[in-house]
Motif scaffolding. Structure first.
Motif, PDB file in Angstrom:
ATOM      1  N   VAL A  18       1.170  -1.344  -0.073  1.00 48.82           N
ATOM      2  CA  VAL A  18      -0.206   0.303   0.305  1.00 48.82           C
ATOM      3  C   VAL A  18       1.026   0.942   0.003  1.00 48.82           C
ATOM      4  O   VAL A  18       0.413   1.708  -0.436  1.00 48.82           O
ATOM      5  N   THR A  19       1.635   1.289   0.779  1.00 47.94           N
ATOM      6  CA  THR A  19       2.557   2.593   0.698  1.00 47.94           C
ATOM      7  C   THR A  19       2.916   2.842  -0.518  1.00 47.94           C
ATOM      8  O   THR A  19       3.160   3.831  -1.323  1.00 47.94           O
ATOM      9  N   GLY A  20       3.743   1.282  -1.875  1.00 45.82           N
ATOM     10  CA  GLY A  20       4.180   2.053  -2.696  1.00 45.82           C
ATOM     11  C   GLY A  20       3.557   2.279  -3.601  1.00 45.82           C
ATOM     12  O   GLY A  20       3.478   2.901  -4.319  1.00 45.82           O
ATOM     13  N   LEU A  21       1.927   2.105  -3.347  1.00 43.92           N
ATOM     14  CA  LEU A  21       0.563   2.647  -4.116  1.00 43.92           C
ATOM     15  C   LEU A  21       0.202   3.662  -4.070  1.00 43.92           C
ATOM     16  O   LEU A  21      -0.017   4.314  -4.616  1.00 43.92           O
ATOM     17  N   LEU A  22       0.594   4.141  -2.666  1.00 41.39           N
ATOM     18  CA  LEU A  22       0.304   5.371  -2.038  1.00 41.39           C
ATOM     19  C   LEU A  22       1.773   6.939  -3.096  1.00 41.39           C
ATOM     20  O   LEU A  22       1.009   7.698  -2.743  1.00 41.39           O
ATOM     21  N   ILE A  23       2.193   6.354  -3.089  1.00 41.75           N
ATOM     22  CA  ILE A  23       3.579   7.003  -3.253  1.00 41.75           C
ATOM     23  C   ILE A  23       3.759   7.351  -4.540  1.00 41.75           C
ATOM     24  O   ILE A  23       3.051   8.349  -5.644  1.00 41.75           O
ATOM     25  N   SER A  24       4.625   6.544  -5.822  1.00 43.74           N
ATOM     26  CA  SER A  24       4.728   6.917  -6.943  1.00 43.74           C
ATOM     27  C   SER A  24       5.113   6.074  -7.809  1.00 43.74           C
ATOM     28  O   SER A  24       5.409   4.416  -6.823  1.00 43.74           O
ATOM     29  N   SER A  25       4.953   5.820  -9.095  1.00 41.55           N
ATOM     30  CA  SER A  25       5.132   5.468  -9.905  1.00 41.55           C
ATOM     31  C   SER A  25       6.592   3.891 -10.124  1.00 41.55           C
ATOM     32  O   SER A  25       6.495   2.787 -10.133  1.00 41.55           O
ATOM     33  N   PRO A  26       8.039   4.697  -9.238  1.00 44.40           N
ATOM     34  CA  PRO A  26       9.064   3.797  -9.693  1.00 44.40           C
ATOM     35  C   PRO A  26       8.756   2.790  -8.544  1.00 44.40           C
ATOM     36  O   PRO A  26      10.223   1.738  -8.401  1.00 44.40           O
ATOM     37  N   VAL A  27       7.684   3.544  -7.897  1.00 40.58           N
ATOM     38  CA  VAL A  27       7.979   2.499  -6.771  1.00 40.58           C
ATOM     39  C   VAL A  27       7.388   0.607  -7.152  1.00 40.58           C
ATOM     40  O   VAL A  27       7.703  -0.218  -6.782  1.00 40.58           O
ATOM     41  N   LEU A  28       6.431   1.114  -8.615  1.00 44.51           N
ATOM     42  CA  LEU A  28       6.135  -0.090  -8.965  1.00 44.51           C
ATOM     43  C   LEU A  28       6.934  -1.107  -9.494  1.00 44.51           C
ATOM     44  O   LEU A  28       6.911  -2.661  -9.149  1.00 44.51           O
ATOM     45  N   ALA A  29       8.012  -0.474  -9.669  1.00 42.76           N
ATOM     46  CA  ALA A  29       8.933  -1.032 -10.012  1.00 42.76           C
ATOM     47  C   ALA A  29      10.216  -2.740  -8.576  1.00 42.76           C
ATOM     48  O   ALA A  29      10.148  -3.595  -8.931  1.00 42.76           O
ATOM     49  N   GLN A  30       9.837  -1.442  -7.605  1.00 42.74           N
ATOM     50  CA  GLN A  30      10.697  -1.814  -6.858  1.00 42.74           C
ATOM     51  C   GLN A  30      10.109  -3.014  -5.547  1.00 42.74           C
ATOM     52  O   GLN A  30      10.276  -4.065  -5.300  1.00 42.74           O
ATOM     53  N   SER A  31       8.901  -3.129  -5.709  1.00 45.78           N
ATOM     54  CA  SER A  31       7.981  -3.746  -4.891  1.00 45.78           C
ATOM     55  C   SER A  31       6.745  -4.355  -5.414  1.00 45.78           C
ATOM     56  O   SER A  31       5.539  -4.442  -5.242  1.00 45.78           O
ATOM     57  N   VAL A  58      -8.572   1.050   0.594  1.00 45.36           N
ATOM     58  CA  VAL A  58      -7.775   0.123   1.032  1.00 45.36           C
ATOM     59  C   VAL A  58      -6.384   1.246   1.636  1.00 45.36           C
ATOM     60  O   VAL A  58      -6.232   1.271   2.402  1.00 45.36           O
ATOM     61  N   ARG A  59      -6.601   2.796   0.955  1.00 44.81           N
ATOM     62  CA  ARG A  59      -5.486   3.622   1.527  1.00 44.81           C
ATOM     63  C   ARG A  59      -6.009   3.737   2.980  1.00 44.81           C
ATOM     64  O   ARG A  59      -5.721   3.950   4.095  1.00 44.81           O
ATOM     65  N   SER A  60      -7.652   3.926   2.749  1.00 45.18           N
ATOM     66  CA  SER A  60      -8.210   4.248   4.314  1.00 45.18           C
ATOM     67  C   SER A  60      -8.012   3.530   5.279  1.00 45.18           C
ATOM     68  O   SER A  60      -7.511   3.560   6.893  1.00 45.18           O
ATOM     69  N   ASP A  61      -8.512   2.478   4.955  1.00 46.74           N
ATOM     70  CA  ASP A  61      -7.616   1.191   6.113  1.00 46.74           C
ATOM     71  C   ASP A  61      -6.531   1.660   6.737  1.00 46.74           C
ATOM     72  O   ASP A  61      -5.974   1.325   7.372  1.00 46.74           O
ATOM     73  N   MET A  62      -5.347   1.082   5.502  1.00 47.52           N
ATOM     74  CA  MET A  62      -4.159   1.604   6.265  1.00 47.52           C
ATOM     75  C   MET A  62      -4.006   2.928   6.573  1.00 47.52           C
ATOM     76  O   MET A  62      -3.340   2.626   8.201  1.00 47.52           O
ATOM     77  N   PHE A  63      -4.886   3.823   6.500  1.00 45.96           N
ATOM     78  CA  PHE A  63      -4.438   4.803   7.087  1.00 45.96           C
ATOM     79  C   PHE A  63      -4.974   4.642   8.737  1.00 45.96           C
ATOM     80  O   PHE A  63      -3.982   5.116  10.021  1.00 45.96           O
ATOM     81  N   ASP A  64      -6.134   3.856   8.854  1.00 36.31           N
ATOM     82  CA  ASP A  64      -7.039   3.418  10.462  1.00 36.31           C
ATOM     83  C   ASP A  64      -5.899   2.756  11.078  1.00 36.31           C
ATOM     84  O   ASP A  64      -5.638   2.624  12.564  1.00 36.31           O
ATOM     85  N   ARG A  65      -4.894   1.639  10.559  1.00 34.09           N
ATOM     86  CA  ARG A  65      -4.016   0.703  11.179  1.00 34.09           C
ATOM     87  C   ARG A  65      -2.825   1.564  11.819  1.00 34.09           C
ATOM     88  O   ARG A  65      -2.385   1.183  12.374  1.00 34.09           O
ATOM     89  N   MET A  66      -2.331   2.663  10.906  1.00 32.59           N
ATOM     90  CA  MET A  66      -1.017   3.407  11.425  1.00 32.59           C
ATOM     91  C   MET A  66      -1.717   4.150  12.435  1.00 32.59           C
ATOM     92  O   MET A  66      -0.277   4.523  13.172  1.00 32.59           O
ATOM     93  N   ASP A  67      -2.148   5.275  12.296  1.00 34.03           N
ATOM     94  CA  ASP A  67      -2.838   5.812  13.750  1.00 34.03           C
ATOM     95  C   ASP A  67      -3.692   5.252  14.870  1.00 34.03           C
ATOM     96  O   ASP A  67      -4.702   5.105  15.178  1.00 34.03           O
ATOM     97  N   ARG A  68      -2.694   4.930  15.546  1.00 29.37           N
ATOM     98  CA  ARG A  68      -2.422   3.879  16.439  1.00 29.37           C
ATOM     99  C   ARG A  68      -3.327   4.774  17.666  1.00 29.37           C
ATOM    100  O   ARG A  68      -4.139   4.548  18.418  1.00 29.37           O
TER     101      ARG A  68
END
Length: 141
Positions: A18-31, A58-68
């Motif tokens: 999810v972190t990779g999808l949130l940020i930028s396309s170069p992450v696509l190749a890395q992960s 999915v982005r919202s779910d990730m936010f919920d998990r990280m906002d401890r």
């Protein structure tokens, strides 16, 4: 599963993907493998396509998990002691969405922030990743 608190757990693949999808396309190749797993999970109705709505959920779910601490922001105060390194990796990636530079990411910044990787994968710009578009971003085996 990696336990991050008594009330929440997070699969590592999902956090990284999810972190990779949130940020930028170069992450696509890395992960690619992690991203593929995330996209499979994002397809909530299992129709083989990922809509913008499914992606933002999915982005919202990730936010919920990280906002401890449930203060409406993801910042260093949410960092767990035991698996802090994994949190740090996700937090560094999210920090690019910090539009006002206050060193924390609000739900609005996450919601309204760029989704370059999704947009790069969405070849026809219709905000739906089809089976063909998903296949194009999946790593070859």
């Amino acid at each position: 599963m990696i336990k991050i608190s008594a009330s929440a757990s997070i699969p590592l693949l999902t956090a990284v993907a999810v972190t990779g999808l949130l940020i930028s396309s170069p992450v696509l190749a890395q992960s690619g493998t992690q991203m593929s797993a995330m996209l499979d999970r994002a397809d909530r109705n299992a129709d083989g396509r990922v809509t913008w709505g499914e992606f933002t959920a999915v982005r919202s779910d990730m936010f919920d998990r990280m906002d401890r601490n449930n203060d409406g922001y993801v910042d260093r105060a949410d960092r767990p002691r035991i698996i802090g390194d994994r949190f740090d990796q996700a937090y560094r990636a999210l920090s690019s969405l910090d539009a006002n530079g206050d060193r924390r990411v609000s739900r609005a910044e996450l919601r309204d922030g760029p989704a370059d990787a999704f947009e790069a994968a969405d070849a026809n710009g219709d905000r739906v990743l089809t089976a063909d578009e998903l296949a194009a971003v999946r790593p070859s085996r």
